[in-house]
Design a protein around this motif. Sequence first.
Motif, PDB file in Angstrom:
ATOM      1  N   MET A   1      46.306  46.425  22.926  1.00 47.73           N
ATOM      2  CA  MET A   1      45.284  45.553  22.413  1.00 47.73           C
ATOM      3  C   MET A   1      44.644  44.825  23.598  1.00 47.73           C
ATOM      4  O   MET A   1      45.345  44.305  24.461  1.00 47.73           O
ATOM      5  N   ILE A   2      43.341  44.801  23.631  1.00 50.20           N
ATOM      6  CA  ILE A   2      42.626  44.103  24.694  1.00 50.20           C
ATOM      7  C   ILE A   2      42.567  42.614  24.364  1.00 50.20           C
ATOM      8  O   ILE A   2      42.213  42.222  23.254  1.00 50.20           O
TER       9      ILE A   2
ATOM     10  N   LEU B   1      42.252  42.828  30.270  1.00 54.32           N
ATOM     11  CA  LEU B   1      43.635  42.419  30.032  1.00 54.32           C
ATOM     12  C   LEU B   1      44.142  43.240  28.861  1.00 54.32           C
ATOM     13  O   LEU B   1      43.525  43.254  27.792  1.00 54.32           O
ATOM     14  N   LEU B   2      45.244  43.923  29.075  1.00 55.75           N
ATOM     15  CA  LEU B   2      45.760  44.820  28.046  1.00 55.75           C
ATOM     16  C   LEU B   2      47.171  44.393  27.652  1.00 55.75           C
ATOM     17  O   LEU B   2      48.083  44.368  28.479  1.00 55.75           O
ATOM     18  N   TRP B   3      47.340  44.036  26.378  1.00 53.82           N
ATOM     19  CA  TRP B   3      48.642  43.648  25.832  1.00 53.82           C
ATOM     20  C   TRP B   3      49.285  44.875  25.215  1.00 53.82           C
ATOM     21  O   TRP B   3      48.678  45.577  24.412  1.00 53.82           O
ATOM     22  N   SER B   4      50.523  45.141  25.613  1.00 56.72           N
ATOM     23  CA  SER B   4      51.291  46.233  25.022  1.00 56.72           C
ATOM     24  C   SER B   4      52.277  45.637  24.029  1.00 56.72           C
ATOM     25  O   SER B   4      53.220  44.941  24.430  1.00 56.72           O
TER      26      SER B   4
ATOM     27  N   GLN C   1      40.891  53.152  32.047  1.00 55.75           N
ATOM     28  CA  GLN C   1      42.231  53.532  31.621  1.00 55.75           C
ATOM     29  C   GLN C   1      42.463  53.276  30.133  1.00 55.75           C
ATOM     30  O   GLN C   1      43.506  53.647  29.609  1.00 55.75           O
ATOM     31  N   VAL C   2      41.499  52.650  29.474  1.00 57.00           N
ATOM     32  CA  VAL C   2      41.631  52.354  28.049  1.00 57.00           C
ATOM     33  C   VAL C   2      40.618  53.245  27.314  1.00 57.00           C
ATOM     34  O   VAL C   2      39.417  53.044  27.430  1.00 57.00           O
ATOM     35  N   PRO C   3      41.077  54.238  26.565  1.00 56.86           N
ATOM     36  CA  PRO C   3      40.193  55.229  25.965  1.00 56.86           C
ATOM     37  C   PRO C   3      39.131  54.679  25.028  1.00 56.86           C
ATOM     38  O   PRO C   3      38.037  55.205  24.962  1.00 56.86           O
TER      39      PRO C   3
END
Length: 73
Positions: free
Chosen positions: A1-2, A53-56, A69-71
């Motif tokens: 989630m961005i 910013l990417l939350w896993s 890197q985020v499709p």
Amino acid sequence: MIVPWQALDADTLQNILEHFVLREGTDYGEQEVSLAAKVEAVKAQLARGEAVLLWSEHHETLNIVSKDQVPHV
């Protein structure tokens, strides 16, 4: 989630940026680059939309990655 970086408290964003820069371990060659300069460079990439910013949820981690890197971006 961005995670929208603009929605973060300024101190929180600063801490995230510093943590990211300190763990990246990039060698800048003969000329030393200050922590502040590195942080500002990453913040500028966020502002230009080049990085996000990417939350896993799976790993419960927050990372800064290239938009490429985020499709679905």
